[in-house]
Design a protein around this motif. Structure first.
Motif, mmCIF file in Angstrom:
data_model
loop_
_atom_site.group_PDB
_atom_site.id
_atom_site.type_symbol
_atom_site.label_atom_id
_atom_site.label_comp_id
_atom_site.label_asym_id
_atom_site.label_seq_id
_atom_site.Cartn_x
_atom_site.Cartn_y
_atom_site.Cartn_z
ATOM 1 N N GLU A 107 -1.458 3.884 -8.951
ATOM 2 C CA GLU A 107 -1.393 5.455 -8.567
ATOM 3 C C GLU A 107 -0.316 5.950 -7.424
ATOM 4 N N PHE A 108 -1.108 5.824 -6.063
ATOM 5 C CA PHE A 108 -0.520 5.591 -5.738
ATOM 6 C C PHE A 108 1.270 5.471 -5.339
ATOM 7 N N LEU A 109 1.308 4.068 -6.119
ATOM 8 C CA LEU A 109 2.789 3.738 -5.571
ATOM 9 C C LEU A 109 3.663 4.696 -6.892
ATOM 10 N N HIS A 110 2.883 4.780 -8.244
ATOM 11 C CA HIS A 110 3.721 5.587 -9.674
ATOM 12 C C HIS A 110 4.035 7.044 -8.957
ATOM 13 N N VAL A 166 8.112 2.444 0.442
ATOM 14 C CA VAL A 166 7.141 2.914 -0.305
ATOM 15 C C VAL A 166 5.831 1.726 0.541
ATOM 16 N N LEU A 167 5.503 1.281 0.650
ATOM 17 C CA LEU A 167 5.150 0.050 0.839
ATOM 18 C C LEU A 167 4.784 0.773 2.163
ATOM 19 N N LYS A 168 5.653 0.561 3.019
ATOM 20 C CA LYS A 168 5.547 0.816 4.343
ATOM 21 C C LYS A 168 4.908 2.824 4.617
ATOM 22 N N LYS A 169 5.102 3.356 3.469
ATOM 23 C CA LYS A 169 4.398 4.285 3.907
ATOM 24 C C LYS A 169 2.903 4.233 3.114
ATOM 25 N N CYS A 170 2.889 2.984 2.957
ATOM 26 C CA CYS A 170 1.063 3.280 2.920
ATOM 27 C C CYS A 170 0.052 3.644 3.753
ATOM 28 N N PRO A 171 -1.440 4.341 3.091
ATOM 29 C CA PRO A 171 -1.679 5.037 4.028
ATOM 30 C C PRO A 171 -2.951 3.247 3.810
ATOM 31 N N LYS A 172 -4.100 2.316 5.421
ATOM 32 C CA LYS A 172 -4.650 1.644 5.753
ATOM 33 C C LYS A 172 -5.174 1.562 4.283
ATOM 34 N N TRP A 173 -6.001 0.770 4.058
ATOM 35 C CA TRP A 173 -6.963 -0.291 2.903
ATOM 36 C C TRP A 173 -7.391 -0.096 3.563
ATOM 37 N N GLU A 174 -8.669 -0.326 3.249
ATOM 38 C CA GLU A 174 -10.122 -1.354 3.536
ATOM 39 C C GLU A 174 -9.751 -2.746 4.054
ATOM 40 N N ILE A 216 -6.423 -2.045 -7.079
ATOM 41 C CA ILE A 216 -5.843 -1.662 -7.656
ATOM 42 C C ILE A 216 -5.058 -0.679 -8.084
ATOM 43 N N ASP A 217 -5.693 -0.530 -9.070
ATOM 44 C CA ASP A 217 -5.483 0.790 -9.448
ATOM 45 C C ASP A 217 -5.352 1.900 -9.131
ATOM 46 N N ASN A 218 -6.072 2.008 -8.018
ATOM 47 C CA ASN A 218 -5.425 3.411 -6.664
ATOM 48 C C ASN A 218 -4.480 3.152 -6.664
ATOM 49 N N PHE A 219 -3.805 2.140 -6.148
ATOM 50 C CA PHE A 219 -2.827 1.432 -5.650
ATOM 51 C C PHE A 219 -2.016 1.201 -6.617
#
Length: 127
Positions: free
Chosen positions: A48-51, A97-105, A43-46
């Motif tokens: 960072e992406f969000l910020h 931003v959530l719609k722009k989010c790349p795929k997760w594992e 979630i820390d990487n997420f």
């Protein structure tokens, strides 16, 4: 005859009910679960992406904004919904931003991908 009915109602009936509840709980406890990963991390990487992607100029007042979304078995962000709204502009930006989010594992249970729901809060403080 009444004694047998009373015995059944107070002794045997609760035993049957308990065994059914115990069986249902076992279904949810089986298998090891591995959480979903974002860009190789958690979630820390997420966060960072969000910020990096969030346009903070859209936030008009301090408070809490919370969204829930699902990571499906392909790793896509789906079923986005705002749980706690601060204002329409910041909620719209969060959704963008959530719609722009790349795929997760995707998360896994017993080595198979599963979909999970994530609730993510953002707290904005006054300048």
């Amino acid at each position: 005859m009444k004694v047998i009915k009373v015995l059944f109602m107070f002794i045997l009936f609760p035993i049957f009910g308990f065994s059914q509840i115990g069986g249902e709980a076992e279904v949810y406890l089986t298998g090891d679960r591995i959480d979903a990963k974002f860009n190789g991390g958690g979630i820390d990487n997420f966060t960072e992406f969000l910020h990096k992607e969030f346009d903070y100029s859209k936030v008009t007042k301090p408070g809490k904004l919370e969204a829930a979304f699902t990571i499906d078995i392909q790793g896509n962000v789906t079923k986005i919904r705002i749980i706690q709204i601060l204002d329409i502009e910041s909620a719209t930006e969060f959704i963008r931003v959530l719609k722009k989010c790349p795929k997760w594992e995707p998360a896994q249970r017993n080595g198979k991908p599963i979909s999970i729901e994530i609730k993510y809060p953002m707290v904005f403080r006054a300048k």
